[in-house]
Design an enzyme around this catalytic site. Structure first.
Site, PDB file in Angstrom:
ATOM      1  N   LYS A  40     -37.817 104.872  30.126  1.00 29.55           N
ATOM      2  CA  LYS A  40     -37.776 103.915  31.231  1.00 29.55           C
ATOM      3  C   LYS A  40     -36.364 103.450  31.561  1.00 29.55           C
ATOM      4  O   LYS A  40     -36.147 102.812  32.588  1.00 29.55           O
ATOM      5  CB  LYS A  40     -38.649 102.695  30.918  1.00 29.55           C
ATOM      6  CG  LYS A  40     -38.195 101.860  29.739  1.00 29.55           C
ATOM      7  CD  LYS A  40     -39.145 100.701  29.521  1.00 29.55           C
ATOM      8  CE  LYS A  40     -38.730  99.832  28.339  1.00 29.55           C
ATOM      9  NZ  LYS A  40     -39.672  98.698  28.135  1.00 29.55           N
ATOM     10  N   VAL A  46     -30.647 103.423  23.322  1.00 32.82           N
ATOM     11  CA  VAL A  46     -29.798 102.298  22.927  1.00 32.82           C
ATOM     12  C   VAL A  46     -28.497 102.798  22.312  1.00 32.82           C
ATOM     13  O   VAL A  46     -27.409 102.298  22.611  1.00 32.82           O
ATOM     14  CB  VAL A  46     -30.546 101.387  21.930  1.00 32.82           C
ATOM     15  CG1 VAL A  46     -29.588 100.359  21.323  1.00 32.82           C
ATOM     16  CG2 VAL A  46     -31.699 100.678  22.628  1.00 32.82           C
ATOM     17  N   GLY A 185     -24.997  91.201   8.827  1.00 31.80           N
ATOM     18  CA  GLY A 185     -25.294  92.602   8.551  1.00 31.80           C
ATOM     19  C   GLY A 185     -24.347  93.499   9.298  1.00 31.80           C
ATOM     20  O   GLY A 185     -23.311  93.057   9.804  1.00 31.80           O
ATOM     21  N   GLY A 188     -23.575  92.453  13.102  1.00 28.50           N
ATOM     22  CA  GLY A 188     -22.811  91.213  13.165  1.00 28.50           C
ATOM     23  C   GLY A 188     -21.418  91.358  12.600  1.00 28.50           C
ATOM     24  O   GLY A 188     -20.446  90.834  13.155  1.00 28.50           O
ATOM     25  N   GLU A 190     -19.618  94.210  12.320  1.00 32.37           N
ATOM     26  CA  GLU A 190     -18.806  95.071  13.182  1.00 32.37           C
ATOM     27  C   GLU A 190     -18.320  94.327  14.421  1.00 32.37           C
ATOM     28  O   GLU A 190     -17.120  94.330  14.739  1.00 32.37           O
ATOM     29  CB  GLU A 190     -19.616  96.290  13.620  1.00 32.37           C
ATOM     30  CG  GLU A 190     -19.799  97.350  12.555  1.00 32.37           C
ATOM     31  CD  GLU A 190     -20.554  98.570  13.066  1.00 32.37           C
ATOM     32  OE1 GLU A 190     -20.667  99.546  12.306  1.00 32.37           O
ATOM     33  OE2 GLU A 190     -21.017  98.557  14.237  1.00 32.37           O
ATOM     34  N   VAL A 272     -29.921  89.617  13.713  1.00 34.08           N
ATOM     35  CA  VAL A 272     -30.712  89.456  12.488  1.00 34.08           C
ATOM     36  C   VAL A 272     -31.695  90.604  12.291  1.00 34.08           C
ATOM     37  O   VAL A 272     -32.676  90.477  11.573  1.00 34.08           O
ATOM     38  CB  VAL A 272     -31.461  88.107  12.500  1.00 34.08           C
ATOM     39  CG1 VAL A 272     -30.487  86.954  12.403  1.00 34.08           C
ATOM     40  CG2 VAL A 272     -32.343  87.980  13.747  1.00 34.08           C
ATOM     41  N   ALA A 323     -29.450 106.014  13.859  1.00 33.02           N
ATOM     42  CA  ALA A 323     -29.540 107.056  14.884  1.00 33.02           C
ATOM     43  C   ALA A 323     -29.623 108.440  14.265  1.00 33.02           C
ATOM     44  O   ALA A 323     -30.406 109.298  14.716  1.00 33.02           O
ATOM     45  CB  ALA A 323     -28.330 106.966  15.817  1.00 33.02           C
ATOM     46  N   HIS A 447      -3.578 119.140   0.761  1.00 29.34           N
ATOM     47  CA  HIS A 447      -2.664 118.047   0.428  1.00 29.34           C
ATOM     48  C   HIS A 447      -1.587 117.923   1.499  1.00 29.34           C
ATOM     49  O   HIS A 447      -1.066 118.930   1.969  1.00 29.34           O
ATOM     50  CB  HIS A 447      -1.996 118.317  -0.918  1.00 29.34           C
ATOM     51  CG  HIS A 447      -0.974 117.280  -1.297  1.00 29.34           C
ATOM     52  ND1 HIS A 447      -1.326 116.048  -1.782  1.00 29.34           N
ATOM     53  CD2 HIS A 447       0.388 117.299  -1.218  1.00 29.34           C
ATOM     54  CE1 HIS A 447      -0.225 115.347  -2.017  1.00 29.34           C
ATOM     55  NE2 HIS A 447       0.838 116.080  -1.685  1.00 29.34           N
TER      56      HIS A 447
END
Length: 471
Positions: A40, A46, A185, A188, A190, A272, A323, A447
């Protein structure tokens, strides 16, 4: 076009075009199925539009700004460093458009039919899809539900005005002068740290005793230390109680140890957790799809629900709302529909947080391994012992590897530090392959690279590290 109200026939209906749904649709099409995908909102869901990708674009911009301001260690200095946040948002939008456009092209290239609208089950083999212009019916052989999740809204903190979900927090037209974050969490942490780097005064209110409560305390301690450097106030063991907003600010009342306190800022961000999109007009109850007490769809090891031809993946099923987990499950479900013996195996699904420093984890922690009955050996190799990390002036953090004491097989790993999000992949592969510590330590790593820390951590757990003293 539909003649009358007859149903169109397809092989597989996919509901939801996020990273689970679109991957499932493409894989199903590759396996010869005639596929319809319905969403939709936007292709990409998201993650691509209002979550993973736009947030990482803004986080990258914040890192660039911070680097421009603080290059003294390299002998580089700049004056009057400024942020044009309008252009920053334009950059974010351009990244989103490139990725969503790419997904749309992939769906088209794989001959997946796309319908922009909503979907409602009529029966276990029929569904109606609809928007403002049309409402055709489809008869399907199999269906994959991938409708994702949405931010949890708390009654004392209803979204609107100056109370934001993560979606609105990513769309602010200007950098706020101050921000309160309820929930420390991964989202929040980030977004709070990102805005703090841009100059926002941030207060994080967290109910547990640390930010990022799902990670080891040795890891979160470093994140909290860096948060403090940019002026973030972290309030732990706190209970947020109410909010009152005006046209200019919002005040949050909270308590710590029974003592009432309050803080005021321009905006309040509530992070949350997320709620599965299994309610609404989809009609899962109509066809009898079983849900658990949290509204998650019950599935078996192939993503199959209690109705044999209906599958579910991603945030609507139990497990971490990630994801990459959704994409993985989408492939499994598509292959199961095609008759393959594919089944989920979650032991190597990494968890990654794009804080500063980054945190990542895969497989078992030391405690989890012991709880499962393993006799374990483990060790941490510091980034401070790595030449590449030092040359980047970013040597905080470590890599920890957990292995079986009996046979040296790698059971898990945790990383906090620069590029933790990328470095975890090698350790995920090691666990997937049943690799031993020797398999990692005897693999020649380039290296100077950050990847050498993985090799050195394996040597450390074996008991013969080169670039760190253990006595």
């Amino acid at each position: 076009m539909v003649v009358g109200d007859a149903s169109l026939d397809i092989d597989t209906l996919v509901i939801g075009a996020g990273p689970g749904g679109y991957v499932a649709a493409i894989r199903a099409a590759q396996l010869g199925q005639k596929v319809l995908i319905v969403d939709k909102s936007e292709v990409g869901g998201v993650c691509l539009n209002r979550g993973c990708i736009p947030s990482k674009a803004l986080i990258s911009a914040a890192h660039q700004y911070e680097s421009a301001k603080h290059g003294e260690a390299f002998g580089v200095s700049a004056e009057n460093v400024k942020v044009d946040f309008t252009k920053t948002q334009e950059f974010k939008t351009s990244v989103v458009k490139k990725l969503t456009g790419g997904v749309a092209s992939l769906l088209k290239g794989n001959k997946v039919e796309v319908f922009n609208g909503e979907c409602m089950f009529i029966s276990t083999t029929e569904a109606r899809v609809f928007n403002d212009h049309e409402s055709p019916r489809y008869r399907f052989k199999n269906c994959i539900i991938a409708t994702g999740s949405r931010p949890i809204e708390l009654k004392p903190f209803p979204f609107g005005g100056r109370i934001l979900s993560s979606t609105e927090a990513l769309e602010l037209p200007e950098i706020p002068k101050s921000l309160i974050v309820i929930g420390g969490g991964y989202i929040g942490a980030e977004l709070g740290q990102m805005y703090s780097k841009f100059g926002t005064k941030v207060t994080i209110i967290e109910g547990m005793d640390t930010v990022l409560p799902g990670f080891d305390k040795d890891m979160t301690r470093l994140v909290a230390k860096n948060m403090a450097k940019t002026g973030i106030d972290i309030v732990t063991n706190a209970k947020a109680e109410s909010a009152a907003q005006t046209d200019k600010d919002v005040t949050v009342k909270y308590s710590v140890g029974g003592e009432s306190k309050e803080v005021t800022a321009e905006y309040l961000l509530v992070t949350v957790g997320r709620r599965p999109n299994t309610d609404g007009e989809l009609g899962l109850d109509l066809i009898g799809v079983e849900l658990d007490e949290r509204g998650l769809i019950k599935v078996d090891h192939q993503g199959r629900t209690n109705i044999p031809n209906i599958f579910a993946i991603g945030d609507v099923v139990p497990g971490l709302a990630l994801a990459h987990k959704a994409s993985y499950e989408g492939k499994i479900a598509a292959e199961a529909i095609a008759g393959h013996k594919s089944a989920v195996d979650y032991k190597v699904i990494p968890a990654v947080v794009f804080t500063d420093p980054e945190c990542s984890s895969v497989g078992l922690t030391e405690k989890e391994a012991k709880d499962k009955g393993f006799k374990v050996k483990s060790g941490k190799f510091p980034f401070a012992g790595n030449g590449r990390a030092l040359s980047l002036n970013n040597a905080d953090g470590f890599i920890k590897i957990v292995a079986s004491e009996e046979n040296n097989i790698v059971l898990g790993a945790q990383i906090v530090g620069i590029e933790a999000s990328n470095l975890i992949a090698e350790l995920g592969l090691a666990i997937e392959m049943g690799a031993t510590l020797e398999d990692i330590s005897l693999t020649i790593h380039g290296h100077p690279t950050l990847g050498e820390v993985v090799m050195e951590a394996a040597e450390l757990v074996e008991g013969h590290p080169i670039h760190v003293l253990t006595r």
